[in-house]
Write a protein that holds these residues in place. Structure first.
Motif, PDB file in Angstrom:
ATOM      1  N   VAL A 114       0.953  -1.137  -0.152  1.00  0.00           N
ATOM      2  CA  VAL A 114      -0.055   0.032  -0.006  1.00  0.00           C
ATOM      3  C   VAL A 114       1.031   1.332  -0.018  1.00  0.00           C
ATOM      4  CG1 VAL A 114      -1.820   1.268   1.218  1.00  0.00           C
ATOM      5  CG2 VAL A 114      -1.756  -1.268   1.166  1.00  0.00           C
ATOM      6  N   GLY A 118      -2.866   4.710   1.595  1.00  0.00           N
ATOM      7  CA  GLY A 118      -3.792   4.116   1.061  1.00  0.00           C
ATOM      8  C   GLY A 118      -4.264   4.563  -0.378  1.00  0.00           C
ATOM      9  N   ASP A 119      -3.793   5.563  -0.808  1.00  0.00           N
ATOM     10  CA  ASP A 119      -4.310   6.300  -2.259  1.00  0.00           C
ATOM     11  C   ASP A 119      -3.862   5.285  -3.315  1.00  0.00           C
ATOM     12  OD1 ASP A 119      -5.497   8.256  -0.734  1.00  0.00           O
ATOM     13  OD2 ASP A 119      -3.896   9.683  -1.410  1.00  0.00           O
ATOM     14  N   VAL A 121      -2.406   1.120  -4.570  1.00  0.00           N
ATOM     15  CA  VAL A 121      -2.029  -0.218  -3.867  1.00  0.00           C
ATOM     16  C   VAL A 121      -1.647  -0.950  -5.177  1.00  0.00           C
ATOM     17  CG1 VAL A 121      -4.386  -1.053  -4.517  1.00  0.00           C
ATOM     18  CG2 VAL A 121      -3.057  -2.342  -2.874  1.00  0.00           C
ATOM     19  N   ASN A 133      -8.308  -5.705  -0.489  1.00  0.00           N
ATOM     20  CA  ASN A 133      -9.147  -5.043   0.214  1.00  0.00           C
ATOM     21  C   ASN A 133      -8.937  -5.082   1.584  1.00  0.00           C
ATOM     22  OD1 ASN A 133     -10.460  -3.478  -1.919  1.00  0.00           O
ATOM     23  ND2 ASN A 133     -12.133  -5.101  -2.120  1.00  0.00           N
ATOM     24  N   LYS A 135      -5.717  -5.557   2.969  1.00  0.00           N
ATOM     25  CA  LYS A 135      -4.633  -4.750   3.188  1.00  0.00           C
ATOM     26  C   LYS A 135      -5.087  -3.184   3.076  1.00  0.00           C
ATOM     27  CE  LYS A 135      -0.951  -7.370   3.325  1.00  0.00           C
ATOM     28  NZ  LYS A 135      -0.047  -7.059   4.356  1.00  0.00           N
ATOM     29  N   LEU A 136      -6.003  -2.827   2.287  1.00  0.00           N
ATOM     30  CA  LEU A 136      -6.575  -1.537   2.151  1.00  0.00           C
ATOM     31  C   LEU A 136      -7.346  -0.941   3.467  1.00  0.00           C
ATOM     32  CD1 LEU A 136      -7.045  -1.140  -1.624  1.00  0.00           C
ATOM     33  CD2 LEU A 136      -5.068   0.114  -0.256  1.00  0.00           C
ATOM     34  N   SER A 137      -8.268  -1.717   3.952  1.00  0.00           N
ATOM     35  CA  SER A 137      -9.179  -1.430   4.874  1.00  0.00           C
ATOM     36  C   SER A 137      -8.774  -0.840   6.042  1.00  0.00           C
ATOM     37  CB  SER A 137      -9.495  -2.816   5.569  1.00  0.00           C
ATOM     38  OG  SER A 137     -10.741  -2.629   6.246  1.00  0.00           O
ATOM     39  N   PHE A 139      -6.768   1.810   5.959  1.00  0.00           N
ATOM     40  CA  PHE A 139      -6.912   2.862   5.644  1.00  0.00           C
ATOM     41  C   PHE A 139      -8.255   3.636   5.037  1.00  0.00           C
ATOM     42  CE2 PHE A 139      -2.695   0.787   4.742  1.00  0.00           C
ATOM     43  CZ  PHE A 139      -1.985   1.700   5.249  1.00  0.00           C
ATOM     44  N   ARG A 141      -9.974   2.314   2.670  1.00  0.00           N
ATOM     45  CA  ARG A 141      -9.794   2.357   1.002  1.00  0.00           C
ATOM     46  C   ARG A 141     -10.229   1.245   0.687  1.00  0.00           C
ATOM     47  NH1 ARG A 141      -9.501   7.787  -0.552  1.00  0.00           N
ATOM     48  NH2 ARG A 141      -8.594   7.131  -2.556  1.00  0.00           N
ATOM     49  N   LYS A 142     -10.650   1.021  -0.690  1.00  0.00           N
ATOM     50  CA  LYS A 142     -10.606  -0.136  -1.395  1.00  0.00           C
ATOM     51  C   LYS A 142     -10.352   0.137  -2.984  1.00  0.00           C
ATOM     52  CE  LYS A 142     -15.406   0.982  -2.464  1.00  0.00           C
ATOM     53  NZ  LYS A 142     -16.830   0.414  -2.747  1.00  0.00           N
ATOM     54  N   THR A 278      -7.031   3.741  -5.411  1.00  0.00           N
ATOM     55  CA  THR A 278      -8.069   3.222  -4.669  1.00  0.00           C
ATOM     56  C   THR A 278      -9.248   4.279  -4.361  1.00  0.00           C
ATOM     57  OG1 THR A 278      -7.176   3.979  -2.686  1.00  0.00           O
ATOM     58  CG2 THR A 278      -6.356   1.809  -3.556  1.00  0.00           C
TER      59      THR A 278
END
Length: 964
Positions: A114, A118-119, A121, A133, A135-137, A139, A141-142, A278
């Motif tokens: 990431v 989180g912007d 990935v 997702n 890993k992004l959660s 932050f 983000r998805k 993301t």
């Protein structure tokens, strides 16, 4: 077929592999031999994917990193053998099967990173949408793509199909959120578009591709009619052919090519890594179901709902709704709606509770004007919403599972401008009627994208021709509405013959030129997207042989089960075990006896012996198919009468077996202490080369315990049944206390009186017999357990508590039911009645009830919880986590946690299964520190401790420590 030979505790595994064919000999000079698969078994199971096609490859190579892919591309070019890259194999249009070499990505390419808070990935192709997702959660983000198969679909396929989903629509797919791409060309050249030097090198070193792309770009831009047609066609979902919009959206050849790779289905190059921008997760959501008199009425209402800008609107026709009746989350109203009704499931999303309330108010005003036959209230509960949407996610498999046994499921997806959705749905229904199909329609109504499903007996050539005529009319219908023949599932072989009809001759000429420029030797997934055979969609259709079990035969080979299977990285997956049976039956039907026998010999280890029989596949399969039932049956059929007799004798005298096991464990501990665990591992490695399988207990496995029974004071509140696992391996607490000690301590603090029966030794839930194929032994053990429970509980008056959830699951759900085909019940008729009256409770349920009576005096800071497969199967994972959250400040449950691979004795016999099962979890937890780690069975705790490097304790230890 004979099974594993068992003599004096040593199992000798008999496996014959295919002879060293010339192709294999060449490949093993490049790759480790265990990653090159050329046997009849593996060629058969990799000949199929989620589609209705079957193409048998020459070999499968399991790739681990980009250098492996580079080597395979070079090998393909030098040998002239085509390659098909395959990730999750959930594709529905025949694009992940081929007759050359399959380059499998799901066993490698697992990287995710990431960036930018989180912007952004970056990820490799062997991870699923859900894993990215996850890993992004943290932050908030998805990623944009959100296919219904997101738990199983891997990013290599998502990129290569330009998959979208329920909310992605047109502008949030991989194409529009792509930031950079790392790829490999047919010539082995490797580029990363995020690096200026690579972009410059691409322009310099690939003159033929670059000049060709610029020529096509300029020709399209100068052709006003074609340019406008491309713009119009990409206003809706469209993945038919290659991404021609890239020639309008980008000027630089490197950007054009990288976006052509999105949706190219592996026919133009290999995608090794991608970076996407993301999207923010809007945490406040509401979902609602609206029911209409017909699917046409529902389709026409989509335009009315569009004014409230819902995050998603899903159409479900009557057949799709009725296919999920009775599943968790399906509202009871579905059973009462009039025949022919349809529904719209829509979702509202906002960044705050206030904003969501405003959306709900606006939506309610719109809903009040609609002609509904029924509806449900708005649901804002995360759990209720998840249940509703999980129902939608599983429609394809659920509907497919309701087909007649032996028939083929064919799922197509098309898109039109939303204004034409009602006409499309109405016309499709008319075609269903005309051709006698009980067709099903569902899909992403907001985007004008629907999936339709039909089933037919494709083993009958007359039915194939019938389907062909039907498809011709479907093609005419969609093209006539200026729609897309493929909206998000990829062109594949299913629609390859019709690409020119959708795009026209001029545009199709450009598509063919793109393929020739980028794959001049025609070795990259040939026959997919560009195919001159007008009947390719009617050829090489996979046979769906009937195995003989009403549940197993529902499998449509979608692959949703594979990501939770403990053996997914080392042998076969649940889908592949079922495919192996079907392929074996096909070989026998075709009188290919030698190949059938060769396949079944290899299946003994890869399919039967290595299976953990954990049942996790059933928890993610929309049809609830538990492949363990099939494997248990396989094991039973492989047993000799002598081995069945010995197993039955062991069940009758299990008390002696229990004592002997305790002694053997002590001896094993002493040997390990003297020679060291590494020496034992080396010995077992050498023995396995001789096909001798020696059990290898985990180093952390506890020793046997002496049970101190509470003094009889009064009628007990409950009977405590310490499972045989706890009795034999229960010494697992860091303080030296056994599971039984801990349960009794906690009960005492809460003022609860538990009674442990005097004759508990020798009583077992029957798992060791049932999951190893010993039916007579399982029956003896099961009836002995019920007899004992009935007596201990005063004819069912007193609840009985079991301290291992897998045993609880067996006692509650497996004793009284048939598990495969026409097998008889384990229990006698009298015990079936007794069993239904018993109050069997899992320890977690008991703890949940007990907790309010305990003072939390020593709250832990950060704990790790690994829910076992059984805990998931009985639906108690959330309960256990909820309890842990009351006892600790931070509770970590690994996103990758499934079955640990212990499987009773399975992990001891085949340690490679444990390594496969926990591979992702090892990487996920690397470097993390906890105040305690807890699970729900002694064998699992020992296995987790050894493999993860964290000392696991029984979950009751967390309760005891926090309430001292």
């Amino acid at each position: 077929m004979s099974g594993s030979r068992v003599f004096r505790g040593i199992s000798k595994r008999v496996v014959k592999v295919a002879p060293q064919d010339p192709l294999r000999q060449k490949l093993v000079r490049i790759y480790p031999s265990n990653r090159v698969l050329t046997s009849a078994l593996y060629r058969s199971v990799y000949s199929r994917d989620g589609s209705y096609f079957e193409y048998k490859p020459q070999a499968i190579v399991r790739l681990g990193q980009i250098e492996d892919a580079l080597a395979l591309i070079d090998f393909s070019r030098n040998e002239g053998i085509p390659i098909t890259f395959r990730a999750g194999g959930t594709s529905l249009s025949g694009q992940t099967v081929g007759e050359g070499i399959i380059g499998e990505l799901r066993t490698g390419f697992r990287g995710i990173s990431v960036h930018g808070g989180g912007d952004l990935v970056s990820f490799e192709p062997g991870v699923t949408v859900n894993q990215v997702n996850a890993k992004l959660s943290p932050f908030g983000r998805k990623i944009g793509p959100d296919p219904a198969s997101k738990s199983a679909a891997m990013m290599g396929g998502v990129l290569s199909n330009n998959s979208s989903g329920m909310q992605a629509g047109v502008i949030q797919n991989s194409y529009h959120t792509l930031v950079s791409l790392e790829f490999v060309l047919y010539n082995g050249h490797r580029y990363d578009t995020s690096k200026a030097a690579d972009r410059e090198r691409f322009g310099r070193d690939e003159p033929k591709i670059v000049n060709g792309l610029l020529r096509i770009r300029d020709a399209i831009r100068s052709d006003i009619e074609l340019r406008d047609r491309i713009k119009r066609k990409y206003r809706i979902k469209n993945v038919t052919g290659y991404s021609l919009n890239s020639f309008l959206d980008f000027d630089d050849p490197c950007d054009i090519f990288s976006h052509l790779l999105i949706g190219a289905e592996g026919t133009l190059g290999f995608i090794a890594k991608a970076t996407l921008s993301t999207l923010p997760i809007e945490p406040y959501r509401a979902s609602r179901l609206l029911f209409f008199a017909s699917d046409q009425d529902a389709a026409r209402a989509v335009g009315d709902l569009a004014v409230i800008n819902p995050a998603a609107v899903e159409l479900l026709d009557y057949a799709s709704l009725t296919s999920v009746v009775g599943r968790v989350g399906v509202p009871a109203v579905v059973e009462t709606i009039p025949t022919g009704s349809a529904a719209l499931l829509f979702d509202l999303a906002a960044s705050s509770s206030e904003a969501l309330e405003l959306l709900i108010e606006g939506a309610q005003r719109v809903v009040d004007e609609l002609a509904l036959v029924a509806d449900t209230p708005f649901s804002t509960s995360a759990k209720e919403r998840a249940q509703l949407w999980s129902v939608r996610d599983g429609i394809f498999a659920s509907v497919g599972g309701e087909r007649a046994p032996g028939t083929t499921v064919i799922l197509e997806d098309v898109a039109v401008e939303p204004i034409h959705l009602g006409e499309l749905v109405s016309s499709l229904n008319a075609l269903f009627d005309r051709y006698g199909y009980a067709g099903v329609i569902f899909g992403h109504a907001k985007a004008g994208n629907v999936h339709f499903l039909v089933c037919d007996d494709m083993s009958d050539q007359s039915r194939v021709l019938h389907f062909s005529t039907f498809m011709d009319e479907v093609i005419d219908l969609v093209v006539g509405l200026e729609g897309s023949l493929k909206a998000e599932h990829g062109t594949g072989r299913a629609v390859a013959p019709f690409v020119e009809k959708e795009w026209g001759s001029k545009a199709y000429g450009y598509l063919k030129e793109i393929k020739t420029l980028c794959d001049p030797y025609g070795l990259l997934n040939p026959g997919v997207i560009i195919n001159d055979n007008p009947n390719v969609h009617l050829e090489k259709i996979k046979a769906i042989k009937i195995i003989g079990d009403n549940t197993i035969d529902k499998c449509i080979e979608c692959g949703y089960c594979e990501h939770v299977c403990p053996t997914r990285y080392v042998t076969l997956t649940p889908r592949q075990r079922i495919v192996a049976h079907r392929s074996h039956l096909s070989l026998l039907a075709d009188e290919e006896i030698d190949e059938a026998e060769q396949m079944w010999r290899e299946y003994e280890y890869a399919g039967r012996d290595s299976c953990v029989a954990d049942g996790m596949c059933a928890t993610v399969c929309p049809m609830g198919i538990n492949t363990a039932d099939l494997v248990d049956h396989d094991r039973s059929m492989a047993k000799t009468k002598t081995s069945q007799f010995v197993a039955k004798l062991a069940a009758e005298r299990f008390s002696l077996i229990e004592t002997a096991t305790r002694g053997a464990l002590v001896v094993n501990k002493r040997i390990t202490k003297v020679v060291g665990n590494r020496s034992l591992e080396k010995l077992n490695t050498q023995l396995r080369k001789l096909d001798i399988v020696l059990p290898s207990p985990p180093v952390s496995l506890g020793t046997s315990i002496s049970i101190a029974r509470p003094t009889l004071r009064r009628r007990p509140d409950a009977i405590y049944f310490p499972s045989c696992v706890s009795r034999m391996f229960g010494q697992g607490n860091v303080d030296g206390a056994s599971v039984v000690d801990l349960v009794l301590r906690v009960a005492g603090r809460a003022g609860i009186y538990l009674e442990i029966p005097e004759d508990v030794q020798g009583v077992c839930c029957s798992q060791p017999w049932s999951h190893n194929g010993y039916e007579d032994g399982a029956s003896v053990s099961a009836n002995k357990a019920v007899d004992s429970f009935w007596r201990w509980t005063r004819s069912g008056e007193i609840p009985i508590i079991c301290d291992v959830t897998s045993c609880t699951h067996s006692l509650m759900q497996e004793l009284g039911r048939q598990s495969f085909g026409v097998r008889g019940d384990l229990l006698t008729s009298a015990n079936r009645g007794h069993h239904s009256d018993l109050q069997i409770r899992d320890l977690i349920v008991w703890i949940e009830d007990l907790l309010p009576r305990l003072a939390i005096t020593n709250r832990l800071d950060r704990v790790l919880i690994h829910p076992t497969c059984a805990l998931t199967r009985v639906g108690l994972s959330e309960t256990a986590v909820g309890i842990a959250q009351q006892l600790a400040n931070v509770v970590v449950v690994p996103e990758s946690a499934t079955c640990c691979g212990a499987g009773g004795n399975r992990g001891m016999l085949y340690p490679e299964v444990v390594k496969s099962a926990l591979r992702d979890e090892v990487m996920e937890l690397k470097g993390l520190v906890f105040d305690g780690a807890f699970s729900f069975a002694s064998t699992c705790e020992a296995t987790l401790s050894d493999e993860l490097g964290v000392s696991f304790e029984p979950f009751i230890s967390l309760v005891e420590r926090a309430t001292r």
